[in-house]
Design an enzyme around this catalytic site. Structure first.
Site, PDB file in Angstrom:
ATOM      1  N   ASN A 132     -10.353  -7.240   7.054  1.00  0.00           N
ATOM      2  CA  ASN A 132      -9.569  -6.187   7.701  1.00  0.00           C
ATOM      3  C   ASN A 132      -9.406  -6.498   9.183  1.00  0.00           C
ATOM      4  O   ASN A 132     -10.391  -6.683   9.896  1.00  0.00           O
ATOM      5  CB  ASN A 132     -10.214  -4.807   7.494  1.00  0.00           C
ATOM      6  CG  ASN A 132      -9.181  -3.696   7.622  1.00  0.00           C
ATOM      7  OD1 ASN A 132      -8.144  -3.877   8.271  1.00  0.00           O
ATOM      8  ND2 ASN A 132      -9.437  -2.563   7.004  1.00  0.00           N
ATOM      9  N   LYS A 146       0.805   4.583   1.090  1.00  0.00           N
ATOM     10  CA  LYS A 146      -0.007   5.213   2.148  1.00  0.00           C
ATOM     11  C   LYS A 146       0.834   6.241   2.886  1.00  0.00           C
ATOM     12  O   LYS A 146       1.785   5.880   3.579  1.00  0.00           O
ATOM     13  CB  LYS A 146      -0.442   4.079   3.088  1.00  0.00           C
ATOM     14  CG  LYS A 146      -1.257   4.446   4.298  1.00  0.00           C
ATOM     15  CD  LYS A 146      -1.545   3.170   5.121  1.00  0.00           C
ATOM     16  CE  LYS A 146      -2.563   3.401   6.208  1.00  0.00           C
ATOM     17  NZ  LYS A 146      -2.780   2.197   7.042  1.00  0.00           N
ATOM     18  N   LYS A 185      -7.683   2.639  -3.468  1.00  0.00           N
ATOM     19  CA  LYS A 185      -8.118   2.464  -2.076  1.00  0.00           C
ATOM     20  C   LYS A 185      -8.904   3.704  -1.680  1.00  0.00           C
ATOM     21  O   LYS A 185      -8.355   4.739  -1.329  1.00  0.00           O
ATOM     22  CB  LYS A 185      -6.882   2.272  -1.196  1.00  0.00           C
ATOM     23  CG  LYS A 185      -7.168   1.755   0.192  1.00  0.00           C
ATOM     24  CD  LYS A 185      -7.339   0.255   0.186  1.00  0.00           C
ATOM     25  CE  LYS A 185      -7.671  -0.343   1.534  1.00  0.00           C
ATOM     26  NZ  LYS A 185      -6.739  -0.061   2.590  1.00  0.00           N
ATOM     27  N   GLU A 242     -14.343  -5.692   1.255  1.00  0.00           N
ATOM     28  CA  GLU A 242     -13.717  -5.752   2.583  1.00  0.00           C
ATOM     29  C   GLU A 242     -14.738  -6.015   3.685  1.00  0.00           C
ATOM     30  O   GLU A 242     -15.783  -5.372   3.730  1.00  0.00           O
ATOM     31  CB  GLU A 242     -12.999  -4.426   2.858  1.00  0.00           C
ATOM     32  CG  GLU A 242     -12.299  -4.408   4.205  1.00  0.00           C
ATOM     33  CD  GLU A 242     -11.561  -3.102   4.415  1.00  0.00           C
ATOM     34  OE1 GLU A 242     -10.573  -2.857   3.697  1.00  0.00           O
ATOM     35  OE2 GLU A 242     -11.965  -2.330   5.296  1.00  0.00           O
ATOM     36  N   GLU A 251       0.808  -1.225   0.000  1.00  0.00           N
ATOM     37  CA  GLU A 251       0.000   0.000   0.000  1.00  0.00           C
ATOM     38  C   GLU A 251       0.843   1.278   0.000  1.00  0.00           C
ATOM     39  O   GLU A 251       1.740   1.458   0.834  1.00  0.00           O
ATOM     40  CB  GLU A 251      -0.918  -0.005   1.218  1.00  0.00           C
ATOM     41  CG  GLU A 251      -1.936   1.128   1.204  1.00  0.00           C
ATOM     42  CD  GLU A 251      -3.192   0.754   1.958  1.00  0.00           C
ATOM     43  OE1 GLU A 251      -4.075   0.088   1.385  1.00  0.00           O
ATOM     44  OE2 GLU A 251      -3.295   1.132   3.128  1.00  0.00           O
ATOM     45  N   SER A 277      -4.134  -5.320   7.081  1.00  0.00           N
ATOM     46  CA  SER A 277      -3.787  -4.482   8.245  1.00  0.00           C
ATOM     47  C   SER A 277      -3.049  -5.210   9.365  1.00  0.00           C
ATOM     48  O   SER A 277      -3.340  -6.370   9.680  1.00  0.00           O
ATOM     49  CB  SER A 277      -5.029  -3.829   8.871  1.00  0.00           C
ATOM     50  OG  SER A 277      -5.717  -3.034   7.957  1.00  0.00           O
TER      51      SER A 277
HETATM   52  O1  LIG Z   1      -5.406   2.947   8.675  1.00  0.00           O
HETATM   53  C1  LIG Z   1      -6.274   3.583   9.304  1.00  0.00           C
HETATM   54  O2  LIG Z   1      -6.029   4.255  10.311  1.00  0.00           O
HETATM   55  C2  LIG Z   1      -7.690   3.596   8.830  1.00  0.00           C
HETATM   56  C3  LIG Z   1      -8.638   4.333   9.499  1.00  0.00           C
HETATM   57  C4  LIG Z   1      -9.952   4.385   9.069  1.00  0.00           C
HETATM   58  C5  LIG Z   1     -10.320   3.701   7.940  1.00  0.00           C
HETATM   59  C6  LIG Z   1      -9.383   2.958   7.245  1.00  0.00           C
HETATM   60  C7  LIG Z   1      -8.085   2.893   7.678  1.00  0.00           C
HETATM   61  N1  LIG Z   1      -7.123   2.187   6.996  1.00  0.00           N
HETATM   62  C8  LIG Z   1      -7.343   1.466   5.818  1.00  0.00           C
HETATM   63  C9  LIG Z   1      -6.715   0.151   5.931  1.00  0.00           C
HETATM   64  O3  LIG Z   1      -7.414  -0.751   6.231  1.00  0.00           O
HETATM   65  C10 LIG Z   1      -5.214   0.024   5.796  1.00  0.00           C
HETATM   66  O4  LIG Z   1      -4.704   1.117   5.114  1.00  0.00           O
HETATM   67  C11 LIG Z   1      -4.688  -1.206   5.113  1.00  0.00           C
HETATM   68  O5  LIG Z   1      -5.362  -2.362   5.455  1.00  0.00           O
HETATM   69  C12 LIG Z   1      -3.203  -1.364   5.494  1.00  0.00           C
HETATM   70  O6  LIG Z   1      -3.074  -1.433   6.894  1.00  0.00           O
HETATM   71  P1  LIG Z   1      -1.662  -1.310   7.603  1.00  0.00           P
HETATM   72  O7  LIG Z   1      -0.740  -2.349   7.029  1.00  0.00           O
HETATM   73  O8  LIG Z   1      -1.932  -1.589   9.048  1.00  0.00           O
HETATM   74  O9  LIG Z   1      -1.153   0.060   7.340  1.00  0.00           O
END
Ligand SMILES: O=C(O)c1ccccc1NCC(=O)[C@H](O)[C@H](O)COP(=O)(O)O
Length: 396
Positions: free
Chosen positions: A314, A182, A243, A292, A180, A351
């Site tokens: 998720n 991000k 996304k 999701e 991702e 996540s």
């Molecule tokens: O990441 C957040 O804080 C979040 C908050 C509210 C809605 C969605 C959010 N994130 C989207 C995701 O689910 C993640 O970006 C994605 O799964 C990657 O997760 P990570 O590896 O923990 O960064």
């Protein structure tokens, strides 16, 4: 000035409008209300008038005797938005932005809206969705669907998102990586200051990512469609997931026009019918759908929808930010897992994945792909970050 106190609901009218017989809404400290135009006021149950006088000087007779309640014609407002009802029957807790503000109540000649009753988002996901509703409405005005459809016709052709995941899994024997792009998130703030989306995307591709996920929400994630377009135009071969928080089919066309190969549909915010309808549109325009889910109810709903090929679990609760990777295992156990296997659905663990042990844990639970943001984007060299996450080089 008049003051009315509702005996049953402890709503108090702190002030009345100077000209009640119009359709203007009046904000008071506790709610907004209006009088109904030309409505005959016969009685006003459950309410006690401390002082009541219309602006034309005629007295408003407001009954205060509780014994009369049954005989009184209370028009409690039931602004029954059928959409909300359907969502509730499907266990969807995330509400959509009320189109005309908070729900309208009727009591006798009054219409009023209580503050903090439906007009304030209850959690971050609801806030994001409400904001998205407004944002999309504005974008739609600037770019109506007709012109957008033409743009999708001439967009670079979609790449095979699921094919790339399968190929990677077969090649490495490990979950295929959706890495991702991000920059920031509501739960973690800014993840990387020196954020160059194209550089990061190229580093991910070099490290062996099968596909990329590009956050396009600006307000909460500091993402953009420019990032998506730039990555696509830079020649990155990995298929791209847009996304986004999709609340309107218009966004599907927009994502495709900007070069997306796949989109995310979040079961927590979309009704079954929306998921079905949007999935059909995606098929028409060549977008892969990743649906999701976060809990059993969402998983069960999605498993009843035909044509779903890719489900993301998720591990982050988007209402509370709590992350627990055992969520993936929980949703893949027993009859659910069996159904998923029978349907040939590919499951993506999303996540909170940071270590080779985390990857092994979700693989053991049954996922064939993972979606990872934070643990990779925070690495100075995201290519090396991938090798660290998997415990080996998966690029070869
Ligand atoms: O990441 C957040 O804080 C979040 C908050 C509210 C809605 C969605 C959010 N994130 C989207 C995701 O689910 C993640 O970006 C994605 O799964 C990657 O997760 P990570 O590896 O923990 O960064």
């Amino acid at each position: 000035m008049q003051e009315l106190i509702c005996a049953t609901s402890s709503v108090s009218f702190n002030s009345l409008p100077s000209s009640p017989f119009n359709h203007t809404f009046y904000d008071t400290t506790r709610f907004t209300f209006r009088f109904l135009k030309n409505k005959h006021i016969a009685s006003f149950p459950c309410m006690r008038a401390q002082q009541s006088e219309a602006t034309d000087g005629s007295a408003i007779n407001i009954a205060s005797d509780d014994s009369k309640v049954d005989a009184l014609d209370i028009k409690e407002s039931k602004v029954k938005n059928s959409q909300i009802d359907i969502a509730a029957t499907q266990g969807i807790k995330i509400r959509r932005r009320p189109p005309t503000g908070p729900p309208l109540h009727h009591v006798g000649p009054f219409e009023f809206r209580l503050q903090n009753e439906g007009n304030t988002p209850r959690n971050i996901l609801e806030e994001i969705v409400w904001n998205k509703d407004t944002e999309v409405a504005q974008m739609r005005e600037k770019k109506p669907l007709g012109s957008l459809k033409k743009a999708t016709d001439i967009a670079a052709p979609p790449r095979d998102f699921i094919g790339a995941l399968k190929a990677s899994y077969e090649k490495t024997g490990m979950p295929a990586l959706i890495a991702e792009v991000k920059k920031a998130s509501p739960s973690r703030g800014v993840l990387r200051e020196d954020f160059d989306p194209v550089e990061i995307a190229k580093a991910y591709e070099k490290g062996g990512a099968a596909c990329l996920s590009v956050l396009t929400d600006a307000k909460y994630f500091q993402g953009s469609f420019e990032n998506l377009e730039a990555i696509r135009n830079a020649g990155v071969k990995c298929p791209l997931l847009c996304k986004e928080f999709i609340v309107d089919a218009w966004q599907l066309y927009y994502a495709r026009a900007k070069g997306a190969d796949a989109v995310l549909l979040i079961a927590a915010i979309l009704q079954d019918l929306d998921i079905k309808y949007m999935t059909k549109i995606c098929k028409m325009i060549g977008l892969t759908v990743l649906v999701e889910v976060h809990d059993e109810n969402e998983m069960d709903r999605v498993l009843e929808i035909d044509g779903i090929q890719l489900i993301g679990i998720n591990n982050r609760n988007l209402e509370t930010f709590e992350v627990d990777i055992s969520n993936t295992k929980k949703l893949l156990e027993g009859a659910r897992g069996e159904k998923i296997r029978q349907k040939g659905i590919i499951v993506v663990g999303e996540s909170g994945l940071f270590t080779p042990a985390d990857v092994a844990y979700v693989q053991e639970a049954g996922v064939k792909a993972i979606l990872v943001g934070e643990s990779l984007v925070k690495q100075e060299d995201p290519t090396k970050g991938i090798a660290l996450l998997f415990g080996k080089d998966i690029s070869a």
